[in-house]
Scaffold this motif. Structure first.
Motif, PDB file in Angstrom:
ATOM      1  N   VAL A  73      51.089  50.392  25.570  1.00 41.97           N
ATOM      2  CA  VAL A  73      52.260  50.808  25.250  1.00 41.97           C
ATOM      3  C   VAL A  73      52.955  49.629  25.651  1.00 41.97           C
ATOM      4  CG1 VAL A  73      53.413  52.284  26.697  1.00 41.97           C
ATOM      5  CG2 VAL A  73      51.739  53.471  25.835  1.00 41.97           C
ATOM      6  N   LEU A  74      52.702  49.118  26.954  1.00 39.38           N
ATOM      7  CA  LEU A  74      53.571  47.592  26.752  1.00 39.38           C
ATOM      8  C   LEU A  74      53.977  46.882  25.741  1.00 39.38           C
ATOM      9  CD1 LEU A  74      52.530  46.706  30.710  1.00 39.38           C
ATOM     10  CD2 LEU A  74      54.667  47.398  29.833  1.00 39.38           C
ATOM     11  N   LEU A  75      52.610  46.321  24.552  1.00 36.76           N
ATOM     12  CA  LEU A  75      53.051  45.860  23.779  1.00 36.76           C
ATOM     13  C   LEU A  75      53.215  46.083  22.754  1.00 36.76           C
ATOM     14  CD1 LEU A  75      51.128  43.318  22.603  1.00 36.76           C
ATOM     15  CD2 LEU A  75      48.794  44.579  21.165  1.00 36.76           C
ATOM     16  N   ALA A  76      53.510  47.871  22.838  1.00 34.36           N
ATOM     17  CA  ALA A  76      53.989  48.153  21.490  1.00 34.36           C
ATOM     18  C   ALA A  76      55.323  47.896  21.700  1.00 34.36           C
ATOM     19  CB  ALA A  76      53.781  50.009  21.266  1.00 34.36           C
ATOM     20  N   GLN A  77      55.969  47.632  22.700  1.00 31.63           N
ATOM     21  CA  GLN A  77      57.054  47.641  23.246  1.00 31.63           C
ATOM     22  C   GLN A  77      57.868  46.130  23.384  1.00 31.63           C
ATOM     23  OE1 GLN A  77      57.922  47.803  27.338  1.00 31.63           O
ATOM     24  NE2 GLN A  77      60.519  47.949  26.724  1.00 31.63           N
ATOM     25  N   LYS A  78      57.021  45.529  22.454  1.00 26.42           N
ATOM     26  CA  LYS A  78      57.572  44.047  22.813  1.00 26.42           C
ATOM     27  C   LYS A  78      57.679  44.202  21.215  1.00 26.42           C
ATOM     28  CE  LYS A  78      57.077  42.800  26.632  1.00 26.42           C
ATOM     29  NZ  LYS A  78      58.240  42.264  27.401  1.00 26.42           N
ATOM     30  N   VAL A  79      56.766  44.597  20.349  1.00 23.42           N
ATOM     31  CA  VAL A  79      57.289  44.883  19.286  1.00 23.42           C
ATOM     32  C   VAL A  79      58.287  45.960  18.232  1.00 23.42           C
ATOM     33  CG1 VAL A  79      55.206  45.223  16.584  1.00 23.42           C
ATOM     34  CG2 VAL A  79      54.166  44.543  18.713  1.00 23.42           C
ATOM     35  N   LEU A  80      57.790  46.564  18.276  1.00 21.63           N
ATOM     36  CA  LEU A  80      59.430  47.232  18.728  1.00 21.63           C
ATOM     37  C   LEU A  80      60.718  47.144  18.557  1.00 21.63           C
ATOM     38  CD1 LEU A  80      57.959  50.808  19.328  1.00 21.63           C
ATOM     39  CD2 LEU A  80      57.836  50.544  17.503  1.00 21.63           C
ATOM     40  N   GLU A  81      60.539  45.982  19.665  1.00 21.11           N
ATOM     41  CA  GLU A  81      62.097  45.129  20.035  1.00 21.11           C
ATOM     42  C   GLU A  81      61.707  44.199  19.004  1.00 21.11           C
ATOM     43  OE1 GLU A  81      62.138  43.273  24.201  1.00 21.11           O
ATOM     44  OE2 GLU A  81      61.176  45.410  25.174  1.00 21.11           O
ATOM     45  N   THR A  86      68.516  32.837  22.790  1.00 25.52           N
ATOM     46  CA  THR A  86      67.081  33.116  23.662  1.00 25.52           C
ATOM     47  C   THR A  86      67.210  33.437  24.713  1.00 25.52           C
ATOM     48  OG1 THR A  86      67.597  31.140  24.417  1.00 25.52           O
ATOM     49  CG2 THR A  86      66.234  30.723  22.221  1.00 25.52           C
ATOM     50  N   ALA A  87      68.363  33.771  25.132  1.00 24.03           N
ATOM     51  CA  ALA A  87      69.035  34.921  26.605  1.00 24.03           C
ATOM     52  C   ALA A  87      68.994  35.574  26.232  1.00 24.03           C
ATOM     53  CB  ALA A  87      70.303  34.467  27.146  1.00 24.03           C
ATOM     54  N   ASP A  88      69.051  36.978  24.756  1.00 24.03           N
ATOM     55  CA  ASP A  88      68.901  38.035  24.298  1.00 24.03           C
ATOM     56  C   ASP A  88      67.170  38.324  24.606  1.00 24.03           C
ATOM     57  OD1 ASP A  88      71.575  38.325  25.302  1.00 24.03           O
ATOM     58  OD2 ASP A  88      71.991  37.853  22.927  1.00 24.03           O
ATOM     59  N   LEU A  89      66.678  37.560  24.041  1.00 28.26           N
ATOM     60  CA  LEU A  89      65.367  37.839  23.194  1.00 28.26           C
ATOM     61  C   LEU A  89      64.163  37.876  24.355  1.00 28.26           C
ATOM     62  CD1 LEU A  89      65.939  35.226  20.449  1.00 28.26           C
ATOM     63  CD2 LEU A  89      66.324  37.792  20.311  1.00 28.26           C
ATOM     64  N   PHE A  90      62.855  38.845  24.353  1.00 33.39           N
ATOM     65  CA  PHE A  90      62.212  38.581  25.421  1.00 33.39           C
ATOM     66  C   PHE A  90      60.975  37.538  25.478  1.00 33.39           C
ATOM     67  CE2 PHE A  90      59.320  40.317  21.918  1.00 33.39           C
ATOM     68  CZ  PHE A  90      58.237  40.144  21.630  1.00 33.39           C
ATOM     69  N   PHE A  91      61.014  36.459  24.470  1.00 30.06           N
ATOM     70  CA  PHE A  91      59.667  35.684  24.341  1.00 30.06           C
ATOM     71  C   PHE A  91      61.278  34.214  24.683  1.00 30.06           C
ATOM     72  CE2 PHE A  91      58.118  32.961  20.610  1.00 30.06           C
ATOM     73  CZ  PHE A  91      56.629  32.141  22.143  1.00 30.06           C
ATOM     74  N   GLN A  92      60.098  33.871  25.488  1.00 25.78           N
ATOM     75  CA  GLN A  92      61.504  32.718  25.811  1.00 25.78           C
ATOM     76  C   GLN A  92      60.709  30.900  25.465  1.00 25.78           C
ATOM     77  OE1 GLN A  92      64.329  32.772  26.964  1.00 25.78           O
ATOM     78  NE2 GLN A  92      63.663  35.030  26.751  1.00 25.78           N
ATOM     79  N   GLY A  93      59.610  31.340  24.911  1.00 27.55           N
ATOM     80  CA  GLY A  93      58.197  30.121  24.624  1.00 27.55           C
ATOM     81  C   GLY A  93      57.035  30.113  25.146  1.00 27.55           C
ATOM     82  N   CYS A  94      56.853  29.559  25.022  1.00 24.19           N
ATOM     83  CA  CYS A  94      54.776  29.720  25.765  1.00 24.19           C
ATOM     84  C   CYS A  94      54.789  27.734  25.689  1.00 24.19           C
ATOM     85  CB  CYS A  94      53.478  30.245  24.835  1.00 24.19           C
ATOM     86  SG  CYS A  94      53.548  29.889  23.751  1.00 24.19           S
ATOM     87  N   THR A  95      53.317  27.225  26.370  1.00 29.32           N
ATOM     88  CA  THR A  95      52.995  26.220  26.190  1.00 29.32           C
ATOM     89  C   THR A  95      52.655  25.471  25.549  1.00 29.32           C
ATOM     90  OG1 THR A  95      51.387  26.798  28.046  1.00 29.32           O
ATOM     91  CG2 THR A  95      50.749  24.933  27.298  1.00 29.32           C
ATOM     92  N   ILE A 123      60.562  35.341  15.250  1.00 33.45           N
ATOM     93  CA  ILE A 123      59.751  36.864  15.482  1.00 33.45           C
ATOM     94  C   ILE A 123      58.316  36.009  15.431  1.00 33.45           C
ATOM     95  CG2 ILE A 123      58.656  38.509  14.058  1.00 33.45           C
ATOM     96  CD1 ILE A 123      61.685  38.687  13.401  1.00 33.45           C
ATOM     97  N   ILE A 124      57.861  35.508  14.235  1.00 34.22           N
ATOM     98  CA  ILE A 124      55.942  35.465  14.264  1.00 34.22           C
ATOM     99  C   ILE A 124      55.845  34.017  15.166  1.00 34.22           C
ATOM    100  CG2 ILE A 124      54.977  33.005  12.596  1.00 34.22           C
ATOM    101  CD1 ILE A 124      56.435  33.809  10.032  1.00 34.22           C
ATOM    102  N   ASN A 125      56.675  33.458  15.699  1.00 35.14           N
ATOM    103  CA  ASN A 125      56.450  32.368  16.387  1.00 35.14           C
ATOM    104  C   ASN A 125      55.934  33.194  18.262  1.00 35.14           C
ATOM    105  OD1 ASN A 125      56.725  30.177  15.691  1.00 35.14           O
ATOM    106  ND2 ASN A 125      59.114  30.058  16.825  1.00 35.14           N
ATOM    107  N   ALA A 126      56.934  34.845  18.777  1.00 35.15           N
ATOM    108  CA  ALA A 126      56.914  35.488  19.610  1.00 35.15           C
ATOM    109  C   ALA A 126      55.167  36.518  18.796  1.00 35.15           C
ATOM    110  CB  ALA A 126      57.604  36.383  19.924  1.00 35.15           C
ATOM    111  N   LEU A 127      55.415  36.832  18.197  1.00 34.82           N
ATOM    112  CA  LEU A 127      53.823  37.337  17.512  1.00 34.82           C
ATOM    113  C   LEU A 127      52.630  36.273  18.332  1.00 34.82           C
ATOM    114  CD1 LEU A 127      54.812  38.899  13.933  1.00 34.82           C
ATOM    115  CD2 LEU A 127      54.148  40.137  16.334  1.00 34.82           C
ATOM    116  N   SER A 128      52.363  35.152  17.612  1.00 32.99           N
ATOM    117  CA  SER A 128      51.760  34.229  18.032  1.00 32.99           C
ATOM    118  C   SER A 128      51.281  34.086  18.987  1.00 32.99           C
ATOM    119  CB  SER A 128      51.948  32.841  17.093  1.00 32.99           C
ATOM    120  OG  SER A 128      51.440  32.998  15.921  1.00 32.99           O
ATOM    121  N   SER A 129      52.566  34.374  19.995  1.00 28.15           N
ATOM    122  CA  SER A 129      52.120  34.674  21.123  1.00 28.15           C
ATOM    123  C   SER A 129      51.449  35.761  22.062  1.00 28.15           C
ATOM    124  CB  SER A 129      54.078  34.232  22.357  1.00 28.15           C
ATOM    125  OG  SER A 129      53.593  34.101  23.797  1.00 28.15           O
ATOM    126  N   LEU A 130      52.341  36.816  21.618  1.00 29.37           N
ATOM    127  CA  LEU A 130      51.998  38.029  21.633  1.00 29.37           C
ATOM    128  C   LEU A 130      49.880  38.474  21.218  1.00 29.37           C
ATOM    129  CD1 LEU A 130      54.476  40.298  20.674  1.00 29.37           C
ATOM    130  CD2 LEU A 130      53.740  40.449  23.076  1.00 29.37           C
TER     131      LEU A 130
END
Length: 234
Positions: free
Chosen positions: A100-108, A126-135, A205-212
């Motif tokens: 469910v949590l992963l589905a929520q991220k995809v629907l966002e 970026t403040a409005d988006l859940f993905f703030q970056g990663c390593t 969106i692609i970068n966020a999916l890579s992180s997910l």
């Protein structure tokens, strides 16, 4: 005798600017058309009857045909965006039964993509988006093409969450293909720049999916440290 008007020249110039113009044998420029060419320092030449017979001048591009060509590319792009939008919904629906949590991220991300479709993505921060970056994808390159920093292979589909990984990867691939379709549509209209929010939004969106995908595998270490990020921290 055929008279070439300023309006004809303007329509042709709007579609594809030119630096020289040949007047066919048997045709004449109206005073306004001549002034139009003079103002833009366009060289004018005149074909003789013999030249006209040996080498027929290319007809003036038809504005309606050019518009139809652009509309064909734009129509193709709209269809591809609709397909990706449908894929978001299918992916989210299937993930709801698994995570469910992963589905929520995809629907966002799906809602963000819908905003891009409507041309409303330019104000996203970026403040409005859940993905703030990663390593591997620091905050300063969130909207740039970071590549598929997490490569999915047949090994990953054997993991406990292999189905989820495959679904996310399929969606990521569709978005990459869509990015090229946006560029193709823009190439068909040399004087129309691609919509500014679209490409950066797709990259995000692609970068966020890579992180997910990385998180779904259970990995805690980035597979590919971003070179820019490494240089900054070294």
């Amino acid at each position: 005798m055929k008279f070439i008007t300023e309006m004809e020249l303007r329509n042709v110039y709007r579609i594809e600017p030119f630096t020289s113009y040949m007047v066919e044998h048997g045709s004449r420029l109206t005073p306004e058309a001549r002034q139009f060419l003079t103002d833009r320092q366009i060289a004018v030449s005149y074909s003789t009857q013999e030249q006209n017979q040996e080498q027929k001048q290319e007809p003036l591009p038809n504005p309606e045909q050019q518009a139809e060509k652009r509309d064909w590319r734009r129509g193709k792009l709209r269809c591809q965006m609709q397909s990706v939008s449908a894929l978001f919904l299918l992916t989210g629906q299937e993930l709801l039964e698994r995570d469910v949590l992963l589905a929520q991220k995809v629907l966002e991300l799906s809602r963000l993509f819908s905003a891009l479709q409507k041309g409303e993505g330019g104000g996203a921060s970026t403040a409005d988006l859940f993905f703030q970056g990663c390593t591997g994808i620091p905050a300063d390159v969130l909207f740039e093409d970071a590549g598929d920093c997490f490569e999915v292979t047949e090994f990953h589909i054997q993991l406990e969450k292999g189905r989820e990984i495959a679904l996310l990867h399929r969606l990521r691939c569709a978005l990459r293909e869509l990015g090229f379709a946006v560029l193709e549509a823009a190439a068909g209209s040399p004087h129309e720049k691609p919509e500014k929010p679209v490409i950066p939004g797709i990259n995000y969106i692609i970068n966020a999916l890579s992180s997910l995908i990385c998180r779904t595998t259970g990995g805690r270490t980035c597979q590919r440290q971003n070179p820019l990020h490494t240089a900054i921290n070294s």
